[in-house]
Design an enzyme around this catalytic site. Sequence first.
Site, PDB file in Angstrom:
ATOM      1  CG  HIS A  94      -3.131  -2.136  -3.264  1.00  0.00           C
ATOM      2  ND1 HIS A  94      -2.222  -2.903  -2.935  1.00  0.00           N
ATOM      3  CD2 HIS A  94      -3.682  -1.638  -2.095  1.00  0.00           C
ATOM      4  CE1 HIS A  94      -2.019  -2.964  -1.573  1.00  0.00           C
ATOM      5  NE2 HIS A  94      -3.139  -2.099  -1.184  1.00  0.00           N
ATOM      6  CB  ALA A 106       0.974  -0.330   4.538  1.00  0.00           C
ATOM      7  CG  MET A 147      -4.575  -6.487   7.549  1.00  0.00           C
ATOM      8  SD  MET A 147      -6.006  -5.426   6.949  1.00  0.00           S
ATOM      9  CE  MET A 147      -6.449  -4.533   8.561  1.00  0.00           C
ATOM     10  CB  SER A 148      -0.343  -8.263   2.925  1.00  0.00           C
ATOM     11  OG  SER A 148       0.778  -7.321   3.409  1.00  0.00           O
ATOM     12  CG  HIS A 150      -6.904   2.415   3.505  1.00  0.00           C
ATOM     13  ND1 HIS A 150      -5.679   1.632   3.588  1.00  0.00           N
ATOM     14  CD2 HIS A 150      -6.953   2.579   1.828  1.00  0.00           C
ATOM     15  CE1 HIS A 150      -5.582   0.988   2.511  1.00  0.00           C
ATOM     16  NE2 HIS A 150      -5.982   1.841   1.517  1.00  0.00           N
ATOM     17  CE1 TYR A 201      -8.689  -5.676   1.904  1.00  0.00           C
ATOM     18  CE2 TYR A 201      -6.801  -6.462   3.440  1.00  0.00           C
ATOM     19  CZ  TYR A 201      -7.303  -5.678   2.471  1.00  0.00           C
ATOM     20  OH  TYR A 201      -6.551  -4.505   1.870  1.00  0.00           O
ATOM     21  CD  GLU A 202      -8.628  -7.098  -1.989  1.00  0.00           C
ATOM     22  OE1 GLU A 202      -8.699  -6.567  -3.171  1.00  0.00           O
ATOM     23  OE2 GLU A 202      -7.384  -7.700  -1.964  1.00  0.00           O
ATOM     24  CG  ASN A 249      -1.595   2.884  11.376  1.00  0.00           C
ATOM     25  OD1 ASN A 249      -1.102   2.216  10.307  1.00  0.00           O
ATOM     26  ND2 ASN A 249      -1.988   2.129  12.373  1.00  0.00           N
ATOM     27  CB  SER A 307      -0.936   0.008   1.150  1.00  0.00           C
ATOM     28  OG  SER A 307      -1.885  -1.047   1.287  1.00  0.00           O
ATOM     29  CG  HIS A 311      -5.058  -7.495   0.608  1.00  0.00           C
ATOM     30  ND1 HIS A 311      -4.815  -6.473  -0.253  1.00  0.00           N
ATOM     31  CD2 HIS A 311      -3.869  -6.934   1.514  1.00  0.00           C
ATOM     32  CE1 HIS A 311      -4.086  -5.563  -0.212  1.00  0.00           C
ATOM     33  NE2 HIS A 311      -3.142  -5.851   0.856  1.00  0.00           N
TER      34      HIS A 311
HETATM   35  N1  HPA Z   1      -3.392  -2.897  11.456  1.00  0.00           N
HETATM   36  C1  HPA Z   1      -3.327  -3.621  10.372  1.00  0.00           C
HETATM   37  N2  HPA Z   1      -3.015  -3.422   9.180  1.00  0.00           N
HETATM   38  C2  HPA Z   1      -2.533  -2.173   8.957  1.00  0.00           C
HETATM   39  C3  HPA Z   1      -2.075  -1.147   9.855  1.00  0.00           C
HETATM   40  C4  HPA Z   1      -2.719  -1.515  11.289  1.00  0.00           C
HETATM   41  O1  HPA Z   1      -2.888  -0.567  12.231  1.00  0.00           O
HETATM   42  N3  HPA Z   1      -1.720  -0.215   9.276  1.00  0.00           N
HETATM   43  C5  HPA Z   1      -1.470  -0.464   8.133  1.00  0.00           C
HETATM   44  N4  HPA Z   1      -1.821  -1.844   7.817  1.00  0.00           N
END
Ligand code: HPA
Length: 274
Positions: free
Chosen positions: A59, A111, A208-209, A244, A83-84, A232, A28, A81
Amino acid sequence: MTTPDPVRVAADLRARLGAPRLGLILGSGLGALADEFSAAVRVPYDEIPGFSTASVAGHAGALVSGTLEGVSCVALQGRAHLYEGHRADEVAFPARVLIALGVRGLIVTNAAGGINPRFRPGDLMLIDDHINFLWQNPLIGPVRDGEQRFPDMSRPYDRDWQQLAERCALDEKVRLVRGVYIAVLGPSYETRAEIGMFRRVGADAVGMSTVPEVLVARTAGVRVLGVSLITNPAADLSPTPLDHAEVIAAGEAARLDFSRLLRRIIREAAPELV
Ligand code: HPA
């Protein structure tokens, strides 16, 4: 639905791409590195069998080959991903195609939220190790050609490349922290209690990847280097709700450091990729 044969998909791509030596998976907000390739060839995912069109903001959804620092590279700009709604073997399929194209090494990027309180948004984290909290694995099912049934995972990320990356970061004066990446299913961000648990089990960053692609690379014996961009503070350290847009903005802000570090690593790793 089963995924196509990655060897056949790679054979079709090879006519357009040649034989890249290094694979890059750009997460990302980090896809812009492939825009720096010279002699670039761009193939949108919807032209490649078995590739899911990347649907998440940030993406691009294209495979890009070209030369960076004298090394012929092939990059995935964006990834699918779990989650998709994709299975782990579908998510990892593009990495299997890069491997079938004959890459000697794979650099995975993503990310991630910073669980370690010393991490700041914008930091780059060298992935020391990972925890597969997806509870899914792309190696489930029949063993594919060139893969092992029970691959060793005691050191998925190449130790020599980790040292090389740390040296490059010092030389380039880029802050590079190091830590354990925990992969979760998403798409909801974590609760404060979940982040507290992840910290106690030894995780430094959450995303998540990445883990599915690393698993297919390691079972095929391909060397891996991993870099997370801390976008973050994770949920229990964040003063504001997670969003996001924050993840994408951090990618933009860190782009120059990320590019400088990655280019230096690629330049220094070049002799080992022949
Ligand atoms: N959690 C999960 N996935 C992420 C985060 C997060 O805080 N930041 C970027 N991808």
